[in-house]
Design an enzyme around this catalytic site. Structure first.
Site, PDB file in Angstrom:
ATOM      1  N   LEU A   1    -123.201 -96.115  15.696  1.00 44.27           N
ATOM      2  CA  LEU A   1    -124.580 -95.712  15.435  1.00 44.27           C
ATOM      3  C   LEU A   1    -124.732 -95.480  13.935  1.00 44.27           C
ATOM      4  O   LEU A   1    -123.870 -94.849  13.308  1.00 44.27           O
ATOM      5  CB  LEU A   1    -124.923 -94.413  16.180  1.00 44.27           C
ATOM      6  CG  LEU A   1    -125.274 -94.500  17.666  1.00 44.27           C
ATOM      7  CD1 LEU A   1    -125.424 -93.105  18.254  1.00 44.27           C
ATOM      8  CD2 LEU A   1    -126.541 -95.304  17.887  1.00 44.27           C
ATOM      9  N   ASP A   2    -125.806 -95.987  13.349  1.00 41.50           N
ATOM     10  CA  ASP A   2    -126.057 -95.761  11.929  1.00 41.50           C
ATOM     11  C   ASP A   2    -126.215 -94.265  11.654  1.00 41.50           C
ATOM     12  O   ASP A   2    -126.580 -93.491  12.551  1.00 41.50           O
ATOM     13  CB  ASP A   2    -127.323 -96.493  11.495  1.00 41.50           C
ATOM     14  CG  ASP A   2    -127.132 -98.005  11.453  1.00 41.50           C
ATOM     15  OD1 ASP A   2    -126.000 -98.449  11.172  1.00 41.50           O
ATOM     16  OD2 ASP A   2    -128.105 -98.742  11.707  1.00 41.50           O
TER      17      ASP A   2
END
Length: 309
Positions: free
Chosen positions: A48-49
């Site tokens: 996940l960013d």
């Protein structure tokens, strides 16, 4: 960072469903959780960013061997888009490229565009992706201002649900296949609406059979005692629960655990016949003991990944 004694780390096996907060990288979240469990080995499944939050499955110990069997899972996201603005990265971490009017965009237009994006799509990965080109990540070229060829890839949009629309903000839930970039989806939706868009917030709700409803926050884990934290771990075999099952009696299980292939007559039971991959168990243990994953090929069950207990 202070170096920890090797005595600090211990063997921990299992899967933790973490609710990653926004503002930190997936690796930073993993290391925080790893320290809480004192786990000597760990990894995360599906990055996940930093600006994104939500479900981040972590694997510790033996579970790291089996993470590959869930990486291809579909995922569901809750995404917030800002219409009328495009950025260099398609998310809030980039610089504004263009600003356009959104007065012409109404709810009917949004619903019509969302309907057009269902099914198989050709999607060009973003410039700031972690994909590799000639040995370097896309984002390394982007940061250096170098344009590289980015080939479109087929992705599957299973469902797009309109969750909220208060111009210029659009909120959707997206159920998508592996490899789908929600940043790119936001940009493509904005282009289709004729105003541009970028992703302002993203929360992962589901990954395969795992749900955010079963995830734990770092703050909750920090407040627990060791026994409570350990109880949050799912068993390693959770990662292969989608595979059909092969059951072995102790003698065959011993041979399998030593890396030997087994003929069909050595297998006590197959839950589904004629499959390529099986999750393998010794069934006379109370309860059944997970041994690993096997590949069925040329009439034999061949060890592919072994669990070492």
């Amino acid at each position: 960072m202070k170096t920890l004694s090797s005595r600090f780390w211990r063997r921990v096996d299992g899967v933790l469903l973490l609710d990653k907060p926004a503002g930190i990288s997936s690796n930073a979240a993993l290391q925080k959780a790893r320290r809480l469990f004192q786990a000597e080995k760990g990894g995360h499944m599906g990055t996940l960013d930093p600006f994104a939050s939500g479900l981040l499955p972590l694997c510790f110990g033996e579970a790291t061997k089996f993470s590959r069997f869930v990486l291809d899972a579909d995922k569901t996201y809750h995404a917030t888009l800002r219409l009328g603005i495009t950025t260099t990265t398609g998310d809030p971490e980039g610089d504004v490229v263009e600003t356009r009017e959104v007065a012409h965009v109404d709810r009917t237009a949004v619903e019509n565009v969302l309907a057009c994006f269902h099914g198989t799509q050709q999607q060009i990965p973003p410039r700031h992706a972690a994909l590799k080109y000639q040995g370097r990540a896309y984002y390394e070229y982007a940061r250096s201002g170098i344009e590289i060829p980015r080939e479109a890839r087929a992705v599957e949009i299973h469902a797009l649900r309109l969750m909220g629309f208060a111009p210029p903000v659009l909120v959707i839930d997206a159920h998508v296949s592996k490899g789908t970039y929600i940043r790119t989806l936001a940009e493509d939706l904005g282009a289709a609406l004729g105003c541009g868009a970028y992703l302002t917030a993203l929360r992962r709700l589901q990954s395969g059979l795992f749900s955010l409803a079963s995830a734990h926050t770092l703050e909750t884990l920090e407040a627990m005692v060791d026994a409570e934290r350990t109880a949050c771990l799912l068993p390693t075999e959770t990662l292969v629960q989608a595979l059909p099952r092969a059951d072995l009696v102790p003698a065959a299980a011993n041979r399998f655990s030593q890396g030997q292939r087994l003929a069909l007559h050595d297998v006590a039971a197959l839950s589904v016949p004629d499959q390529t991959l099986y999750a393998v168990y010794e069934t006379e243990m109370p309860p059944a003991r997970f041994l690993g994953v096997a590949e069925f090929r040329e009439g034999a069950l061949r060890p592919l990944r072994l669990a070492v207990w």
